[in-house]
Design a protein around this motif. Structure first.
Motif, PDB file in Angstrom:
ATOM      1  N   LYS A  31       0.834  -1.206   0.000  1.00  0.00           N
ATOM      2  CA  LYS A  31       0.000   0.000   0.000  1.00  0.00           C
ATOM      3  C   LYS A  31       0.865   1.251   0.000  1.00  0.00           C
ATOM      4  O   LYS A  31       0.554   2.232  -0.664  1.00  0.00           O
ATOM      5  N   GLU A  34       2.202   1.876  -3.528  1.00  0.00           N
ATOM      6  CA  GLU A  34       1.159   2.470  -4.373  1.00  0.00           C
ATOM      7  C   GLU A  34       1.033   3.966  -4.093  1.00  0.00           C
ATOM      8  O   GLU A  34       0.959   4.781  -5.012  1.00  0.00           O
ATOM      9  N   SER A  38       1.804   7.100  -6.597  1.00  0.00           N
ATOM     10  CA  SER A  38       0.729   8.021  -6.979  1.00  0.00           C
ATOM     11  C   SER A  38       1.013   9.457  -6.526  1.00  0.00           C
ATOM     12  O   SER A  38       0.672  10.402  -7.219  1.00  0.00           O
TER      13      SER A  38
END
Length: 167
Positions: A31, A34, A38
């Protein structure tokens, strides 16, 4: 006199809690990766023994819980805590993930902080190391000076180009 000391301690504790507000330490590396990709921020990997390592506790108290660090972290990095406690229970999956990362980065002592850029190569995550550090005496100013030096090596991914259709 006791009331004054008690009030002071209470206010100091509340200030510390307020300073921690909004600071998120991730424990799931996938997580965090990610989020890093981003938001175009490097990962801040903190290898710690939270319930037994005196230097880890000292680093948290002297640096990570200070307003200067909290503001810096919110703006600059994605925080990841990779904990190796002796008394605090962990899930098997978390323990295994942390041990794998400990081996990847060859961590031999605590506390250890790596600032890295995760990149995807052929479907696998690689970590580009921007720098590493541990406990540094001198409070948040001195510690952040070293961390900022590492961040100068971070190069964000280029933004994807949008397809332009010719009319």
């Amino acid at each position: 006199m006791k009331k004054i000391i008690l009030a002071f301690l209470l206010l100091t504790g509340l200030q510390s809690l307020q300073a921690q507000e909004g600071l998120t330490w991730h424990t799931d590396i996938n997580k965090a990766i990610e989020l890093s990709r981003s938001e175009q921020k490097p990962l801040f990997l903190f290898f710690t023994g939270s319930d037994w390592c005196g230097w880890c506790i000292r680093l948290q108290t002297e640096v990570f819980k200070k307003p200067e660090f909290i503001q810096w972290a919110k703006e600059k990095v994605i925080l990841v805590e990779l904990d190796f406690p002796r008394r605090t229970p962990q899930t098997d999956a978390l323990r295994q993930q942390n041990m794998q990362l400990q081996q990847v980065f060859q961590v031999r002592g605590y506390p250890m902080v790596y600032i890295v850029k995760p990149t995807l190569v052929e479907g696998k995550t690689n970590f580009e190391q921007l720098g590493q550090t541990g406990y540094v005496a001198g409070g948040p100013e001195k510690w952040l000076a070293g961390a900022n030096e590492m961040l100068t090596r971070y190069v964000p991914d280029p933004k994807p180009k949008k397809d332009k259709k010719k009319a």
